[in-house]
Design an enzyme around this catalytic site. Structure first.
Site, PDB file in Angstrom:
ATOM      1  CG  ASN A   1      -1.978   1.009   1.181  1.00 35.88           C
ATOM      2  OD1 ASN A   1      -2.020   2.067   0.454  1.00 35.88           O
ATOM      3  ND2 ASN A   1      -2.967   0.848   2.075  1.00 35.88           N
TER       4      ASN A   1
ATOM      5  CE  LYS B   1      -0.800   0.014   6.914  1.00 33.86           C
ATOM      6  NZ  LYS B   1      -2.167   0.661   7.269  1.00 33.86           N
TER       7      LYS B   1
ATOM      8  NE  ARG C   1      -5.539   2.499  -1.325  1.00 33.63           N
ATOM      9  CZ  ARG C   1      -5.501   3.676  -0.832  1.00 33.63           C
ATOM     10  NH1 ARG C   1      -4.144   3.914  -0.256  1.00 33.63           N
ATOM     11  NH2 ARG C   1      -6.449   4.574  -0.908  1.00 33.63           N
TER      12      ARG C   1
ATOM     13  CG  HIS D   1     -11.248   6.428   0.633  1.00 33.14           C
ATOM     14  ND1 HIS D   1     -11.852   7.551   1.140  1.00 33.14           N
ATOM     15  CD2 HIS D   1      -9.911   6.663   0.622  1.00 33.14           C
ATOM     16  CE1 HIS D   1     -11.015   8.359   1.438  1.00 33.14           C
ATOM     17  NE2 HIS D   1      -9.955   7.910   1.203  1.00 33.14           N
TER      18      HIS D   1
ATOM     19  CG  LEU E   1     -16.053   9.680   8.797  1.00 33.95           C
ATOM     20  CD1 LEU E   1     -16.758  10.201   9.820  1.00 33.95           C
ATOM     21  CD2 LEU E   1     -16.105  10.430   7.553  1.00 33.95           C
TER      22      LEU E   1
ATOM     23  NE  ARG F   1      -7.416  14.874  -0.833  1.00 36.60           N
ATOM     24  CZ  ARG F   1      -7.397  13.509  -0.651  1.00 36.60           C
ATOM     25  NH1 ARG F   1      -8.359  12.915  -0.395  1.00 36.60           N
ATOM     26  NH2 ARG F   1      -6.278  12.886  -0.919  1.00 36.60           N
TER      27      ARG F   1
ATOM     28  CG  ASP G   1      -4.459  15.054  14.862  1.00 33.02           C
ATOM     29  OD1 ASP G   1      -5.506  14.510  15.206  1.00 33.02           O
ATOM     30  OD2 ASP G   1      -3.294  14.489  15.022  1.00 33.02           O
TER      31      ASP G   1
ATOM     32  NE  ARG H   1      -4.995  12.095  16.941  1.00 32.07           N
ATOM     33  CZ  ARG H   1      -4.091  11.254  16.674  1.00 32.07           C
ATOM     34  NH1 ARG H   1      -3.769  10.200  17.531  1.00 32.07           N
ATOM     35  NH2 ARG H   1      -3.067  11.549  15.619  1.00 32.07           N
TER      36      ARG H   1
ATOM     37  N   GLY I   1      -9.570   6.239  10.528  1.00 27.67           N
ATOM     38  CA  GLY I   1      -9.111   6.772  11.747  1.00 27.67           C
ATOM     39  C   GLY I   1      -9.965   7.782  12.547  1.00 27.67           C
TER      40      GLY I   1
ATOM     41  CD  GLU J   1     -11.303   1.996  12.229  1.00 27.58           C
ATOM     42  OE1 GLU J   1     -10.498   1.594  12.730  1.00 27.58           O
ATOM     43  OE2 GLU J   1     -11.132   1.765  10.845  1.00 27.58           O
TER      44      GLU J   1
ATOM     45  CD  GLU K   1      -7.695   1.132   2.435  1.00 28.63           C
ATOM     46  OE1 GLU K   1      -8.528   1.713   1.901  1.00 28.63           O
ATOM     47  OE2 GLU K   1      -6.364   1.546   2.760  1.00 28.63           O
TER      48      GLU K   1
END
Length: 375
Positions: free
Chosen positions: A7, A14, A66, A155, A184, A216, A257, A259, A305, A308, A361
């Protein structure tokens, strides 16, 4: 059979090796900062060799890659050969941030002349089922027929995986299962599916369209970049950078981010609060639209991310949707959950299930590779 999955990002590779029989991950890792000073590899060829070397003691049956954009040409998993590589290169302009890097690794692996097949799995393939009314834009026909201007989505590997998992979780019945999946993350998209077949999705010709994302814009009046170019002298490349890299949450409040944005919101930061309001409002518009297209709903699925991990975002999205039968159990929503299973957040009074499914994925790619080569 062991499937090695790659990926690729613009500066990362990855990887994971999946035992196709058990679904177990035998390895996983990352070659990071490719081509950068102090990075793990000087280029994608070196990165590919590093990843392969880490698997020299495993018996590999195939390598799955991928690829974000498959265009009209690639709607199913595809074994790599010279003709495929030539056609793949023509799609770089449709996904300039993703496809060239993936292609660099695929070409590097091909040059090694490995004795096992390489199979491309395309994010856009899940959306090959979209009807023309969903994928065509209301633009002059020549733009579509001569230049491929249409909705391709993105996605898709993630949406396919979590939708299939959600269908397995729902009560068995003959009625088709209507699913809205919310991917998301840094990139964000929403897809409407019936029985695991996509019928509409928010991302368009490129991953720019649709929801508000980390950097974006998502949906925006197409005249805005033209207006800014005329008013400021902004170049095409500068306009592209504005829409893709300087907008979204970053443009609204200066942070990518989620968070951090949520912490700032809790502290009364007005810019962060507005960013979250716009983010959620856009998602609600899509859920409402897809609810109408589907003719009802069996499950709303959160993944990736933010989906979840951000219970607060899930609550903000679900709270206004009680009239559609979407009611979450607040205690369950904020409780820890095992990502190897599905979290069902639905309140006993809900008529629509609200689920959290950890996307995988690599697992999905390995499954598609095996089905394509060995079934």
């Amino acid at each position: 059979m062991n499937i090695l999955v790659f990926n690729v990002g613009s500066t990362t590779l990855k990887y994971a090796c999946i035992d196709s029989a058990s679904g177990k991950r035998l390895t996983e890792g990352l070659v990071d900062r490719i081509g950068q000073v102090g990075g793990d590899a000087a280029d994608h060829l070196t990165a590919a060799r590093i990843a392969l070397d880490r698997h020299k003691d495993l018996d590999l049956a195939a390598i799955g890659h991928r690829v974000v954009q498959g265009g009209d040409r690639f709607a199913v998993p595809t074994v790599v050969d010279e003709n495929v590589l030539v056609e793949l290169a023509t799609l770089d302009t449709l996904a300039p941030l993703h496809n060239p890097s993936a292609r660099a690794v695929i070409e590097a692996m091909t040059a090694l002349k490995l004795p096992i097949p390489q199979v491309l799995v395309f994010d856009t393939a899940y959306f090959a089922s979209l009807p023309p009314k969903a994928y065509r834009y209301a633009i002059a026909t020549w733009a579509y027929s001569e230049h491929g201007v249409r909705r391709y989505g993105a996605h898709g590997t993630s949406h396919r995986y979590v939708t299939e998992q959600a269908i397995k979780h729902l009560d068995a019945a003959t009625r088709p299962k209507r699913i809205i999946s919310l991917h998301l993350g840094g990139g964000a998209s929403v897809t409407a599916s019936i029985d695991g077949v996509a019928i509409d999705t928010s991302m368009g010709m490129t991953p720019l369209e649709g929801l508000v994302m980390a950097s974006r814009t998502g949906d925006i009046d197409a005249s805005v970049p033209l207006y800014l170019m005329r008013q400021t002298g902004m170049s095409v490349d500068e306009a592209d950078a504005l829409l893709n890299k300087q907008s979204g949450l970053l443009g609204l409040c200066g942070d990518v981010d989620m968070r951090t944005v949520l912490i700032r919101r809790s502290q009364g930061d007005a810019a962060a609060s507005l960013a979250i309001e716009i983010y959620v409002h856009r998602i609600l518009k899509y859920i409402g639209g897809y609810f109408a297209i589907l003719g009802g709903l069996d499950a709303l699925v959160f993944t990736a991310g933010v989906g979840e991990n951000a219970a607060e975002i899930r609550e903000l999205i679900a709270a206004p949707l009680g009239h559609l039968g979407i009611v979450m159990d607040a205690k369950v929503n904020t409780s820890p959950w095992d990502k190897r299973s599905i979290a069902d957040l639905s309140h006993p009074t809900a008529t629509v299930r609200t689920l959290v499914v950890a996307t995988d994925e690599e697992q999905a790619i390995a499954k598609q590779v095996c089905e394509h080569l060995f079934s």
